[in-house]
Structures are given as C-alpha cells and as structure tokens.
Design an enzyme around this catalytic site. Structure first.
Site, PDB file in Angstrom:
ATOM      1  CB  THR A  22       7.533 -22.556  32.007  1.00  0.00           C
ATOM      2  OG1 THR A  22       7.309 -22.611  33.411  1.00  0.00           O
ATOM      3  CG2 THR A  22       7.858 -23.938  31.503  1.00  0.00           C
ATOM      4  CG  ASP A  67      12.124 -23.134  36.960  1.00  0.00           C
ATOM      5  OD1 ASP A  67      11.949 -21.905  37.060  1.00  0.00           O
ATOM      6  OD2 ASP A  67      11.193 -23.963  36.858  1.00  0.00           O
ATOM      7  CD  GLU A  68       9.934 -22.399  41.101  1.00  0.00           C
ATOM      8  OE1 GLU A  68      10.026 -21.323  41.727  1.00  0.00           O
ATOM      9  OE2 GLU A  68       8.851 -22.951  40.835  1.00  0.00           O
ATOM     10  NE  ARG A 107       0.228 -19.586  42.758  1.00  0.00           N
ATOM     11  CZ  ARG A 107       1.196 -19.403  41.869  1.00  0.00           C
ATOM     12  NH1 ARG A 107       1.372 -20.266  40.906  1.00  0.00           N
ATOM     13  NH2 ARG A 107       1.978 -18.347  41.925  1.00  0.00           N
TER      14      ARG A 107
END
Length: 664
Positions: free
Chosen positions: A40, A228-229, A566
């Site tokens: 990001t 993005d992604e 995560r």
DNA sequence: GTTTAAGACGTTTTT
DNA sequence: CGTCTTAAAC
C-alpha cells in the site's frame, strides 16, 4: 511550513526494492508484493511521485482496489502525501458506475436500455428477478436451483460471455436451462432500467469496445492506471484494465499469487502471468522484505506455500529474529478446542485482547468459541455476519426509496408488495402528488415514506428485537442525512455492501479490548499481534469440498498462507481429533498443511483429555513429505480410505450416511 | 395475511 | 445440530 511531505522524504523511507518500484518510469510494470511487504505504501507513494514529480493531474490517475476500505485508506494517504484528492480511486465497481452514470446522462447507454436513473440490483435483487422469471415461465425451482443459475449467469458475465455465446457453449441440461434464464434475465434488466453488479463492469467494457469516441476519451484521460490485488482480477476486470491503460500502457499492477483466494468468484491469478505475455516490455519488481512477522512465522508460511506447484512463490524475510516457536494444540473434541483456546487467552493475554485474532475456515466454527469466551467473560466481536444493509427493515425501506425513482424496479416492487399492498398503494398516491425536490432530499424522502406507509407500526417499542430494528432505521436516517441527493445515497449503498459507511464510528478499528473473530477470507489484508488458526483439520482446512481437486487444494493452501501471514508475533494452531458436524460426531485428521511446516518451528501440545481415542497414531502426522506435491497426496489419500471401526459400525447400522463419511 | 410445522441442506462472500 | 425455505394450516 507545508504539511505536505516532500517526495524525497517519502522516498527515503522506502527500502531499495520499494523505491525501485515507485520510481518505475513509463510503460507496464508488475510488482510482486509479498504479505506485509508494504504494497500500500508503494502504491500510494507512487501516486504521490506521479503527481508531484511527473506533474500528472490527480484526476488523470486511475487507482483501483477491491474494497471500499482499501480505496479509502489509499485516498487518505495520497491526500496526506500530496494535499490532493484522487477522484478516480475506488473499487472496480464504483469506478465503473461512475463512468456509466456520466455516459448514461449523455445518452450513450441507450443501446443497453439504460438512462441516467438506472438502478443497481444487488445479489438479492438478482435472485428475486430470477425467481420471478421461474414463476412466469412455470420453471421448477427444484430441478435447477435459482441460486445455481444465478451464479452461472454471474460467471458468464465476468467471463464476458453474452447470452448467445452462452447458449452455443451449453452442453448439459443445467447449462441449456441457464441459457434460457440468462436471456430472459437480460431482457428484464433492460426493461427495468437496471444493471446488476456484474453489468457495471461488463457494460462499461462493452461501451469502450463499441464506442470509439468514449473509449478514446477515457484512454486519453487516464494517463496512469494502477491496480491493487491484481491476482484477484477476473476476465472483465483484466480487459477493462488493459483497455484503459492504452495507448501508453502505463499500467502498474501489484499483486501476490500466494494470496489469491477468490477463484470461486472468477478471480484468476494467472492474470498476473498473462500480463507478462501481453506486455513484452513489462518490468517486474519483487518485494520480499516483510515488516510484519517474525522469521519463524514467515518460514512456516513459506514452507506451506512452497507446496503449491502452479504459481511462483516469494521468499519472505525479515530482520526481526526470534526463537519463539509456533504452537499447536490438539484436543479430543471441538468443544474442548474452544475451551483450551479460551483458557490460554484468559491466562496469557487477558490485557491485550484487542491484539488477538481468531481465524477459522467456516463461520459455523465461531459458535463454540463464542460460548467458551462468554463463559470466561472474554469480550469478543465477530467480523462479517449480517451486514447493515442486508437487514430486513433496511431492505424494506430501501425498496420504497428505490421505487420513488424507478417504478420499473421489480425486486423492490415485489418486496414492497410483501410488506403490504395497502401500504404500497398509499405510497403510490403520495408519490404522484409529491414534488421531485422532496424526493431528492434523502431525509425528507425517507420521512415522507415513513409517514405515508406507517411502516414503523410494524414494530413494537416493548419488544427488544424490534427496538434494535428501530435503531437501525434511525441509523439509516443518519446515513441519509450525509447525502445531498437520494440517488447518490442509493448508489452508495448499492456499492458499499459492508456498511462501514453506516457504522463509521464503530468500524474505526478496535477501540475496545475485544478478541476479533472472523473467517480466513475476511482476514486478508489485516494483521494482528497474536493469531489463533483453529480447526486445522482435513475437511475444514482444506475444506471437504476442495479435497478432490489439486487446484482447489492449492487455493486452500493459499488461504492457510494468508492466515499464517496475518500474525505479527505469535501464532497458534489448533485442531480436534473429533468434531460434531451436521449432527454427527466424526473423527478428524490434522490438516496436511501442518505437516508441511518445518517441525523445528513448532511446539506441539497434546492434551490427553477425556474421550482420548486410542487409535490416534502420531506417526502419520507432522512428517514433512520428501517430495511434497506427490507423496503428501498419496499418503493422505491412503489415510482417508481407512475406515475405522467406529465409522464401519455406524455405516453398517445405517447411522452414518456413506456420502457423509466420504466427505471427510 | 400471519403463524407454524415439516423439509432440505450445509464453504468462503471484496462489489 | 442449526438455519433457512417452503408448504400448509390458522
């Protein structure tokens, strides 16, 4: 002194790999950005660089993401960096809707049967429309379920397959039937001045293909396209991106093969590879330095994902060394698993609940944990579940609102009729004599609707459930008051499904000290200091629906990878040796993904609690396969085919359905 | 038009 | 074992 940061300062904060990507010059680029590698930051810094150094006007940058939340975050950062707003930063759907509104007002969508007031049908509306087609034609919903047909139509649209082509390709009963419904469905949408979610993208693309002037207008406008992604794009999104990036091909695609977990919605990670063959001059950048997790966590993640053979994987590294191991907890039953985790949290982490995430493959798994947490008075919140705009009372009022602007809107009409025919009649009388300016003001329109239909009479002030509904209606008023125009309100609601707009205050991160519980899918993009991945069993992760196909196993493995990555500091896995599912208790095996993790990284805690099963054979577990892809598979298949005595008895006595058994 | 009971079914869900 | 849908009964 300016609050706006100098570009040199921004670049200074990047590592060399990030900086190289940000400073990419003209032409196509692909950035393979691992989990926690600062993608990001790279995207937003590049936008700042384009605006401040390359003098590209902010309105000529097309920045697309998959969630409203991610888009909002990027807009915010770009504003911080440059002092400028990005008018074309958003999701594929919201940006397409924006373009379609503009072009519809110019009359460019007449061939699609749309004028500027077109309604966006959500997934429930689509289903309602399909059911209505069944009813009119006397189709039997038992033979081919509307839900199944809906998903066929949806994937066709995402693959840019029109009704005729779909029919030509159909080769079985379901497909032939779906082709018929697809045709009627499209006609109904056009007759009703409506589009569904998928149309937002496919009609936008079709418009660009058909209308050269419109296409060239946007191609000239968007000098830079950033996505993005990218691993989660589907065919229509890929095509849209490509066409918009022309003629300069200033496409900046960021993605990670290993985090592609939405194949079932048409996402195709191969689009990342496709870029390299479609753009011969593409430059590739890799971000493998991780700023989130300990090396042990990264090693575990890498050792799992390395078993995926059909796409490249990144080798994440960090300078945060640690000798802290990952822990595995084994219990005899699903209930005890929840008890065990709850007691660990209570003992070790009572004062930092907000740093904890509990991740599971399926939402039903949350129940046992909720109960265990409640017993120990551990506060928790569940992310996901029923969304604000999906509640009955909200959907009811939205259908009234929508009817105010598009009387052809059949799903809304059907819903309004269900609420009450007399109410609808009154609404129509009111509509006829009310001026447009009242309707266009969101608050007065809603107020008028409530007064006319006496909708609130449905609810009882003394019933606590009804009071919650009335609160939700109040919340809708609060949201409405923030919009100038009712149509804008409706469009926003249609495109912002998760309702974070409605609950902005409560959505603002975890202000309370609560454990966060959610599915692995929902966890993508987030990070937590302490993560519990629960239900690490064959049949859950990988899910039973996925174990027959290697491709699907790989997607499950990516899901596992997303879960592991995560965690910032501490990662726990747990599984139960037996578990209640669908009313049956059945034995389960530890997930194959656990066996793919290097044993040196793990600390295994077995609790030989009540109900301990003798047949438990640890030699089958936690052995790292030598040649992962093949041996792991055959070994697991062997295990799966063994019928234990208990199951055999159950099968013979007809207590256990054979399909039920094979599912494991 | 509203309530109740039987029946089916069971993954994930960015828009 | 639960939830949701649908049909049948009030």
């Amino acid at each position: 002194m300016s609050l706006v940061l100098e570009i040199a300062n921004l670049l200074n904060e990047l590592n060399p790999e990030q900086r190289r990507a940000v400073l990419h010059q003209d032409g196509p680029a692909i950035v393979l950005a691992g989990a926690g590698s600062g993608k990001t930051r790279v995207l937003t810094t590049r936008v700042a660089y384009l605006i401040k150094e390359k003098q590209i006007p902010a309105s000529n940058i097309f920045l697309v993401t998959f969630t409203n939340k991610a888009a909002a975050e990027m807009k915010k950062r770009v504003l911080e960096y440059t002092g400028q707003n990005l008018p074309f930063a958003g999701t594929f759907h919201s940006l397409s809707a924006k373009i379609l509104r503009i072009e519809a007002s110019q009359g460019h969508l007449e061939k699609f049967g749309l004028n500027a007031n077109f309604t966006i049908y959500d997934s429930d509306d689509q289903l309602a429309l399909i059911k209505s087609i069944y009813k009119i034609n006397g189709y039997d919903p038992g033979t081919f379920k509307p839900q199944v047909v809906k998903s066929k139509i949806s994937s066709a649209k995402n693959e840019l397959i029109g009704t005729d082509e779909f029919k030509d390709m159909a080769h079985d009963g379901l497909q032939l039937f779906a082709a018929k419904v697809y045709k009627s469905y499209e006609k109904r949408l056009r007759d009703e001045n409506a589009v569904d979610f998928d149309d937002l993208l496919s009609i936008c693309y079709q418009l660009f293909v058909d209308n050269e002037a419109v296409r060239q207008k946007y191609q000239a406008k968007f000098q830079h396209v950033l996505v993005d992604e990218f691993q989660d794009t589907n065919k229509v999104q890929y095509s849209l991106t490509r066409i918009l990036a022309q003629p300069g091909d200033n496409l900046f695609a960021v993605g990670d093969f290993s985090q592609s977990i939405y194949a079932w919605r048409g996402a195709d990670y191969r689009n990342l590879e496709r870029l390299s063959s479609d753009f011969k001059n593409i430059k590739e950048y890799r971000l493998e330095r991780n700023y989130r997790s300990t090396q042990a966590i990264l090693d575990a993640a890498t050792s799992v994902i390395a078993n995926n053979m059909s796409h490249p994987v990144l080798e994440l590294w960090t300078d945060q060394s640690t000798d802290e191991k990952l822990e595995i907890y084994e219990t005899s039953t699903g209930e005890l698993e929840a008890e065990k985790i709850a007691s660990i949290i209570k003992e070790k982490y009572f004062d930092q609940l907000k740093n904890i995430a509990l991740l599971y493959r399926t939402n039903v798994q949350s129940r046992a944990f909720e109960e265990a947490f409640m017993r120990r008075q551990l506060p928790y919140k569940i992310v996901g579940g029923t969304k604000f705009y999906e509640r009955t009372e909200i959907k009811d009022l939205l259908s009234y609102l929508r009817l105010c602007f598009n009387q052809l809107d059949s799903p809304s009409r059907a819903r309004a009729e269900k609420i009450g025919k007399r109410r609808l009649e009154k609404l129509e009388v009111w509509l006829a004599k009310t001026d447009r300016s009242t309707l266009e003001n969101p608050s007065s329109c809603l107020q008028g609707i409530l007064e006319t239909t006496l909708y609130l009479d449905k609810y009882d002030q003394k019933d606590p459930e009804d009071v919650a509904r009335l609160d939700n209606i109040q919340e809708l008023f609060n949201v409405a008051s923030r919009f100038e125009n009712t149509l804008l309100l409706l469009e926003n609601i249609a495109l912002v499904q998760d309702g974070y707009l409605a609950n902005e205050s409560s959505f603002n991160q975890n202000e309370g000290n609560e454990i966060t519980m959610m599915s692995l899918h929902s966890a993508k993009g987030l990070e937590f200091s302490i993560v519990f991945m629960v239900g690490m069993e064959e049949g859950l992760l990988p899910h039973s629906r996925a174990i027959m196909e290697e491709k699907e196993i790989e997607e499950e493995r990516r899901l596992c990878y997303v879960g592991i990555t995560r965690a910032k500091d501490k990662l726990y896995f747990s599984y139960a040796r037996s578990r209640f599912t669908y009313g049956y208790s059945s034995n389960s095996l530890p997930s194959r993904f656990l066996s793919e993790i290097d044993q040196k990284l793990l600390k295994i805690n077995r609790s030989f609690d009540q109900g301990s099963v003798n047949s438990y054979q640890d030699k089958y577990y936690y052995k790292k396969p030598k040649t992962p892809a093949t041996t792991a598979k055959t070994k697991d298949q062997k295990i799966r085919l063994v019928v234990d005595e208990e199951s055999l008895d159950a099968l013979l006595n007809d207590e256990l359905d054979i399909r039920e058994f094979l599912r494991k």
